[in-house]
Write a protein that holds these residues in place. Sequence first.
Motif, PDB file in Angstrom:
ATOM      1  N   ASP A 178       0.146  10.437  -4.642  1.00 27.81           N
ATOM      2  CA  ASP A 178      -1.152  10.997  -5.022  1.00 27.81           C
ATOM      3  C   ASP A 178      -1.042  12.476  -5.365  1.00 27.81           C
ATOM      4  OD1 ASP A 178      -2.187  12.186  -2.003  1.00 27.81           O
ATOM      5  OD2 ASP A 178      -0.798  10.499  -2.005  1.00 27.81           O
ATOM      6  N   ASN A 206      -0.714   6.029  -3.243  1.00 27.21           N
ATOM      7  CA  ASN A 206      -1.689   6.943  -2.643  1.00 27.21           C
ATOM      8  C   ASN A 206      -1.619   6.805  -1.125  1.00 27.21           C
ATOM      9  OD1 ASN A 206      -3.858   8.417  -1.770  1.00 27.21           O
ATOM     10  ND2 ASN A 206      -5.407   7.207  -2.839  1.00 27.21           N
ATOM     11  N   GLN A 208      -2.561   9.115   0.894  1.00 29.92           N
ATOM     12  CA  GLN A 208      -3.657   9.939   1.416  1.00 29.92           C
ATOM     13  C   GLN A 208      -3.336  11.426   1.560  1.00 29.92           C
ATOM     14  OE1 GLN A 208      -6.366   7.959   1.528  1.00 29.92           O
ATOM     15  NE2 GLN A 208      -4.950   6.284   1.109  1.00 29.92           N
ATOM     16  N   SER A 223     -11.669   7.092  -8.026  1.00 30.52           N
ATOM     17  CA  SER A 223     -10.348   6.690  -7.548  1.00 30.52           C
ATOM     18  C   SER A 223      -9.332   7.294  -8.493  1.00 30.52           C
ATOM     19  CB  SER A 223     -10.202   5.166  -7.515  1.00 30.52           C
ATOM     20  OG  SER A 223     -10.027   4.660  -8.824  1.00 30.52           O
ATOM     21  N   ARG A 237      -6.758  -0.881  -8.938  1.00 32.37           N
ATOM     22  CA  ARG A 237      -6.571  -0.470  -7.549  1.00 32.37           C
ATOM     23  C   ARG A 237      -6.084  -1.676  -6.758  1.00 32.37           C
ATOM     24  NH1 ARG A 237     -12.160   1.586  -5.532  1.00 32.37           N
ATOM     25  NH2 ARG A 237     -10.922   2.723  -3.985  1.00 32.37           N
ATOM     26  N   HIS A 269      -3.307   1.780  -2.476  1.00 32.50           N
ATOM     27  CA  HIS A 269      -3.860   2.483  -1.314  1.00 32.50           C
ATOM     28  C   HIS A 269      -3.012   2.155  -0.082  1.00 32.50           C
ATOM     29  CE1 HIS A 269      -7.759   3.720  -3.196  1.00 32.50           C
ATOM     30  NE2 HIS A 269      -7.366   2.781  -4.049  1.00 32.50           N
TER      31      HIS A 269
END
Length: 381
Positions: A178, A206, A208, A223, A237, A269
């Motif tokens: 990310d 990603n 975080q 996103s 996603r 994610h």
Amino acid sequence: MTTHPEFLESQSYMLPSAEPVQLIAADGSEAPAKQHKQYKEPYQLPEMATMLEGYERLVVGRRVNDQAGALVRQGRMAVYPSSHGQEACQVAAVMCLRRSDWLFPTYRDTVAVLGRGVAPVEAFESLRGDWHSGFNPHDYNTANPTTPLATQLLHAVGVAHSAKLRGEDTVVLALCGDGASSEGDFHEALNFAAVFHVPVVFLIQNNQYAISVPLIRQSVAPSLAHKAVGYGMPGERVDGNDLAALLAVLGHAVDRARNGGGPALVEAHTYRMQAHTNADDSTRYRSDAEVAQWVPKDPLLRVEKYLHDAGALAAADRERIAVAAEAMAKTLRDGLNAETSVDPLDLFRYVYSEPTPQLREQSTLLAAELAASSATMGASR
């Protein structure tokens, strides 16, 4: 003005799913199928044999992460960026590619590098501080992991462009984090890929955090996958801890690129369970409670539960996979524990194919100093 065919149709397919695609829930149960944006078909669960292969790769990857951490503490590696908890992204990336395809990893993607067939010691040699890259990328169609963010994305697009010009069916899969989405190279790579309609898939892992910077301080877009729309490519996603969903989403994007559909951006994610590297103190910017929330979402435990409940993971499979993981860890351990013979003049031999006058001069000076030091030591004995 020439427009790519898909622009003549509804462009809504470029928008990612409202929620990350998930095929296996955190508890190992099958999740409701998600419909694909472009073809209006649900993503399909991979076959059990494929899931079992992925599980084995996850087990080996987790063992490698643990072993690498131990080697850092023992002083056998200078630094290690662990991918504990986000190995599924790397495993799926490798499984979706052919041998003739190219992979462009980040510094955190050692599990993917090993999955491409790179020998363990070669994969970790640069992290140890030996040599310049560890392995020849052309032997594995895998670029050398490097620490600058997003620079590999431009190289990936270049390889994809050259493959298209040659008429090859090569697909390039480029990994990034990310944090890389905040770099200029990220945007240049996506724009070039879309304008020239090249067969490249971008996978954002990603997790975080860009070291200590949370995602909210990097982007306020709905996103990261939504960024694809601005360049004219589809974004999607996916639950980055769900191996099945990753295989389905990445597999579709790779197939689409191979068949002339152009580039795509996938945002996975996931979460970095351990510190950025062994030199990082993650407690300074995130709480233990936050990390604990991701423990039940572990990709390895999720696949294991799914396979067990389906009766596809026998005791013999567990034993065989555990043995394979230990063998990989032992190979890595033995290789990095072995002392290496270092020639300081290698610093100059492999910078340019034809050394510059300055490098020749420096090399000659160092050679003279080494010879003088050796002669002094010999005379004192």
